[in-house]
Design an enzyme around this catalytic site. Sequence first.
Site, PDB file in Angstrom:
ATOM      1  N   ASP A 145     -42.691  93.635 -21.917  1.00  0.00           N
ATOM      2  CA  ASP A 145     -42.374  93.155 -23.273  1.00  0.00           C
ATOM      3  C   ASP A 145     -43.048  93.981 -24.359  1.00  0.00           C
ATOM      4  O   ASP A 145     -42.704  93.850 -25.537  1.00  0.00           O
ATOM      5  CB  ASP A 145     -42.763  91.677 -23.412  1.00  0.00           C
ATOM      6  CG  ASP A 145     -41.988  90.784 -22.452  1.00  0.00           C
ATOM      7  OD1 ASP A 145     -42.415  89.642 -22.230  1.00  0.00           O
ATOM      8  OD2 ASP A 145     -40.977  91.261 -21.898  1.00  0.00           O
ATOM      9  N   ARG A 203     -35.926  84.843 -32.421  1.00  0.00           N
ATOM     10  CA  ARG A 203     -36.058  84.059 -31.196  1.00  0.00           C
ATOM     11  C   ARG A 203     -37.488  84.082 -30.687  1.00  0.00           C
ATOM     12  O   ARG A 203     -37.962  83.128 -30.099  1.00  0.00           O
ATOM     13  CB  ARG A 203     -35.200  84.658 -30.097  1.00  0.00           C
ATOM     14  CG  ARG A 203     -33.802  84.368 -30.282  1.00  0.00           C
ATOM     15  CD  ARG A 203     -33.063  84.468 -29.004  1.00  0.00           C
ATOM     16  NE  ARG A 203     -31.744  84.135 -29.358  1.00  0.00           N
ATOM     17  CZ  ARG A 203     -30.770  84.996 -29.306  1.00  0.00           C
ATOM     18  NH1 ARG A 203     -30.998  86.218 -28.899  1.00  0.00           N
ATOM     19  NH2 ARG A 203     -29.569  84.656 -29.627  1.00  0.00           N
ATOM     20  N   ARG A 257     -30.466  90.013 -14.509  1.00  0.00           N
ATOM     21  CA  ARG A 257     -31.325  88.816 -14.467  1.00  0.00           C
ATOM     22  C   ARG A 257     -30.832  87.754 -13.472  1.00  0.00           C
ATOM     23  O   ARG A 257     -30.601  86.600 -13.850  1.00  0.00           O
ATOM     24  CB  ARG A 257     -31.452  88.168 -15.848  1.00  0.00           C
ATOM     25  CG  ARG A 257     -31.624  89.059 -17.028  1.00  0.00           C
ATOM     26  CD  ARG A 257     -32.938  89.649 -17.259  1.00  0.00           C
ATOM     27  NE  ARG A 257     -34.061  88.755 -17.395  1.00  0.00           N
ATOM     28  CZ  ARG A 257     -34.550  88.273 -18.546  1.00  0.00           C
ATOM     29  NH1 ARG A 257     -33.940  88.563 -19.671  1.00  0.00           N
ATOM     30  NH2 ARG A 257     -35.608  87.527 -18.594  1.00  0.00           N
ATOM     31  N   CYS A 264     -28.253  89.545 -19.488  1.00  0.00           N
ATOM     32  CA  CYS A 264     -28.464  89.702 -20.930  1.00  0.00           C
ATOM     33  C   CYS A 264     -28.613  91.175 -21.242  1.00  0.00           C
ATOM     34  O   CYS A 264     -28.482  92.019 -20.367  1.00  0.00           O
ATOM     35  CB  CYS A 264     -29.689  88.914 -21.379  1.00  0.00           C
ATOM     36  SG  CYS A 264     -31.220  89.729 -20.958  1.00  0.00           S
ATOM     37  N   LYS A 272     -44.639  82.160 -26.942  1.00  0.00           N
ATOM     38  CA  LYS A 272     -43.248  81.776 -26.675  1.00  0.00           C
ATOM     39  C   LYS A 272     -43.025  81.504 -25.192  1.00  0.00           C
ATOM     40  O   LYS A 272     -42.477  80.479 -24.795  1.00  0.00           O
ATOM     41  CB  LYS A 272     -42.280  82.868 -27.122  1.00  0.00           C
ATOM     42  CG  LYS A 272     -40.850  82.663 -26.579  1.00  0.00           C
ATOM     43  CD  LYS A 272     -39.921  83.792 -26.943  1.00  0.00           C
ATOM     44  CE  LYS A 272     -39.933  84.967 -26.071  1.00  0.00           C
ATOM     45  NZ  LYS A 272     -39.083  84.912 -24.868  1.00  0.00           N
ATOM     46  N   ASN A 273     -43.463  82.435 -24.341  1.00  0.00           N
ATOM     47  CA  ASN A 273     -43.152  82.324 -22.916  1.00  0.00           C
ATOM     48  C   ASN A 273     -43.980  81.274 -22.188  1.00  0.00           C
ATOM     49  O   ASN A 273     -43.743  80.999 -21.030  1.00  0.00           O
ATOM     50  CB  ASN A 273     -43.253  83.706 -22.253  1.00  0.00           C
ATOM     51  CG  ASN A 273     -42.123  84.596 -22.714  1.00  0.00           C
ATOM     52  OD1 ASN A 273     -41.125  84.105 -23.249  1.00  0.00           O
ATOM     53  ND2 ASN A 273     -42.265  85.894 -22.541  1.00  0.00           N
TER      54      ASN A 273
HETATM   55  C1  EPZ Z   1     -40.085  86.380 -18.045  1.00  0.00           C
HETATM   56  O1  EPZ Z   1     -38.697  86.549 -17.742  1.00  0.00           O
HETATM   57  C2  EPZ Z   1     -40.182  86.448 -19.571  1.00  0.00           C
HETATM   58  N1  EPZ Z   1     -39.366  85.406 -20.148  1.00  0.00           N
HETATM   59  C3  EPZ Z   1     -39.695  87.807 -20.062  1.00  0.00           C
HETATM   60  O2  EPZ Z   1     -39.915  87.882 -21.465  1.00  0.00           O
HETATM   61  C4  EPZ Z   1     -40.522  88.900 -19.411  1.00  0.00           C
HETATM   62  O3  EPZ Z   1     -40.006  90.157 -19.766  1.00  0.00           O
HETATM   63  C5  EPZ Z   1     -40.464  88.761 -17.871  1.00  0.00           C
HETATM   64  O4  EPZ Z   1     -40.876  87.442 -17.471  1.00  0.00           O
HETATM   65  C6  EPZ Z   1     -41.360  89.760 -17.163  1.00  0.00           C
HETATM   66  O5  EPZ Z   1     -42.661  89.660 -17.612  1.00  0.00           O
HETATM   67  C7  EPZ Z   1     -39.862  84.135 -20.186  1.00  0.00           C
HETATM   68  O6  EPZ Z   1     -40.935  83.823 -19.725  1.00  0.00           O
HETATM   69  C8  EPZ Z   1     -38.993  83.113 -20.830  1.00  0.00           C
HETATM   70  P1  EPZ Z   1     -38.829  87.841 -13.999  1.00  0.00           P
HETATM   71  P2  EPZ Z   1     -38.148  86.229 -16.256  1.00  0.00           P
HETATM   72  O7  EPZ Z   1     -38.201  86.760 -13.200  1.00  0.00           O
HETATM   73  O8  EPZ Z   1     -38.935  85.159 -15.664  1.00  0.00           O
HETATM   74  C9  EPZ Z   1     -35.789  90.136 -11.122  1.00  0.00           C
HETATM   75  C10 EPZ Z   1     -39.451  88.444 -23.704  1.00  0.00           C
HETATM   76  O9  EPZ Z   1     -39.208  89.531 -24.271  1.00  0.00           O
HETATM   77  N2  EPZ Z   1     -35.437  88.805 -10.551  1.00  0.00           N
HETATM   78  O10 EPZ Z   1     -40.280  88.065 -13.824  1.00  0.00           O
HETATM   79  O11 EPZ Z   1     -36.713  86.081 -16.333  1.00  0.00           O
HETATM   80  C11 EPZ Z   1     -35.319  90.295 -12.571  1.00  0.00           C
HETATM   81  O12 EPZ Z   1     -33.978  90.648 -12.657  1.00  0.00           O
HETATM   82  C12 EPZ Z   1     -38.811  88.132 -22.343  1.00  0.00           C
HETATM   83  O13 EPZ Z   1     -40.191  87.574 -24.163  1.00  0.00           O
HETATM   84  C13 EPZ Z   1     -34.584  88.739  -9.469  1.00  0.00           C
HETATM   85  O14 EPZ Z   1     -34.094  89.762  -8.976  1.00  0.00           O
HETATM   86  O15 EPZ Z   1     -38.508  87.619 -15.543  1.00  0.00           O
HETATM   87  C14 EPZ Z   1     -36.258  91.363 -13.093  1.00  0.00           C
HETATM   88  O16 EPZ Z   1     -35.764  92.624 -12.787  1.00  0.00           O
HETATM   89  C15 EPZ Z   1     -37.855  89.163 -21.873  1.00  0.00           C
HETATM   90  N3  EPZ Z   1     -34.266  87.522  -8.973  1.00  0.00           N
HETATM   91  C16 EPZ Z   1     -37.549  91.064 -12.335  1.00  0.00           C
HETATM   92  O17 EPZ Z   1     -37.198  90.248 -11.225  1.00  0.00           O
HETATM   93  C17 EPZ Z   1     -34.776  86.349  -9.490  1.00  0.00           C
HETATM   94  O18 EPZ Z   1     -34.453  85.254  -9.001  1.00  0.00           O
HETATM   95  C18 EPZ Z   1     -38.611  90.333 -13.156  1.00  0.00           C
HETATM   96  O19 EPZ Z   1     -38.012  89.203 -13.739  1.00  0.00           O
HETATM   97  C19 EPZ Z   1     -35.649  86.441 -10.583  1.00  0.00           C
HETATM   98  C20 EPZ Z   1     -35.974  87.681 -11.100  1.00  0.00           C
END
Ligand code: EPZ
Length: 469
Positions: A326, A418, A138, A133, A39-40
């Site tokens: 995840d 999803r 996020r 969410c 998915k990701n």
């Molecule tokens: C990706 O989300 C995945 N989603 C998530 O999978 C997964 O949990 C996550 O990476 C971590 O591995 C997709 O790929 C579509 P991050 P993403 O940016 O990219 C903070 C699932 O269950 N952050 O690595 O949104 C954020 O709040 C989903 O399949 C900022 O502060 O995750 C979080 O605490 C859920 N500012 C941390 O970084 C930013 O601009 C990691 O988030 C971006 C992120």
Amino acid sequence: MIPSGGLPNAKSSSTADSSVLQISGGHRLQGHVKISGAKNSALVIMAGALLCSGECRLRNVPLLADVTRIGQVLSALGVRLKQTGDILEIDARVIKTSKAPYELVTQLRASFFAIGPILARLGVAQMPLPGGCAIGARPVDLHVRGLQAMGAEVQIEHGVCNAYVPGSSRRLKGAKIYLDIASVGATETLMMAATLADGETIIENAAREPEVVDLANFCIAMGAKIYGAGTSTITIVGVPQLHSTEYTIIPDRIEAGTFLVAAAITRSELILSPVVPEHLTPIIAKLQDIGVPIIEEAPNCLRTLSAETLRASDIETLPHPGFPTDMQAPFMALLALAEGDSVINESVFENRLRHASELNRLGADIRVKGNVAFVRGVPMLSGAPVLGTDLRASAALVLAGLAAEGKTIVQGLQHLDRGYDRLDTKLQQLGARIQRIPLAQVNAEVASNPTVEELPTSGATNRENVQSQ
Ligand code: EPZ
């Protein structure tokens, strides 16, 4: 020429809203399960196709509500798509607008990552902010700051991120970017944007997830110059344009991990393929620590053996190659039945332990303090109606239901569908006593038989229920 056939509907959220999973637990599973595409990877690679001035053909695309959703975002931008089984043809030669629809982007966070390719292709982009969410606030500040470092002017007004590149060429410029957090999404957005930028971009403290590498390989197949994906320093040398390609998406390591836990929690022997074992290293290591034997049957195939006893083990979620957030919820379900006390520290997202209280409904003994869950193993779980509040939480409740004595009713399938490609069908094929039934049928049973426990009500706002991760 790709006719505008659009995408077949995976189970629509309205169907998912009006049905539940009924599970009779305590039965072993057996056989082989086919793992779908990731998915990701699929979501961000579909956004990455916006970079291409030709047609792309993607293979191994999972049948998921989120894939349908990002397809709708791309269609709204003027892109033509056609899916036949797990093959998706994308024609982004013409992008009619740089403005993504609010109602779609706010339903699917990953569509925000398209701001990178749109800005790189058109020099302008209007992307609604995805908002928070169920699992956390996020923010997208790292995405925005990286684009600004590449020369974009960015204003956030009325919930929309308005970005444009000043100057006649409207072309982003190479830049050195350090990410405060090894964010998957920010790494992907900026890596995509840099493929068409003028000059060299270096992303430091980049995310190293296999899905980031898969996206890089897709872009390289279109002619991009990307080096070091999978390490914490990625270098991209911009090129004027990218060309058509055919690409096969990697298997889903989180779906595979979920089936490994399904085998462990039911003490079953299962065969999983296709998988990329290296992508699962932290998951396999943790399962072996808990006492679950796993064998690499072939380069892309794993076999689990039945675990005699499940041992307690501590978990801290971290960016890859650390333990994936995840998989935290599925492992909490497993550790609820282990011998001894386990401590789970969720360090990636600030609100991702909500499944603990639902697991306690099934007889688990879990206490939560801030971002830490203290799991005291119990000898058995007993079936009850439970509610999934996000994608992986819903999966954890299904897994717990497979092990629990008696009947478990899982609500919140709009989350499950999803991210899991026909999870209940695949489990049925492995011998699980699991059925997708209309909510009305359960409510009728409750009404006609006072001994049947009422279903829990969400108590959550609608938005929280609809927002996808
Ligand atoms: C990706 O989300 C995945 N989603 C998530 O999978 C997964 O949990 C996550 O990476 C971590 O591995 C997709 O790929 C579509 P991050 P993403 O940016 O990219 C903070 C699932 O269950 N952050 O690595 O949104 C954020 O709040 C989903 O399949 C900022 O502060 O995750 C979080 O605490 C859920 N500012 C941390 O970084 C930013 O601009 C990691 O988030 C971006 C992120």
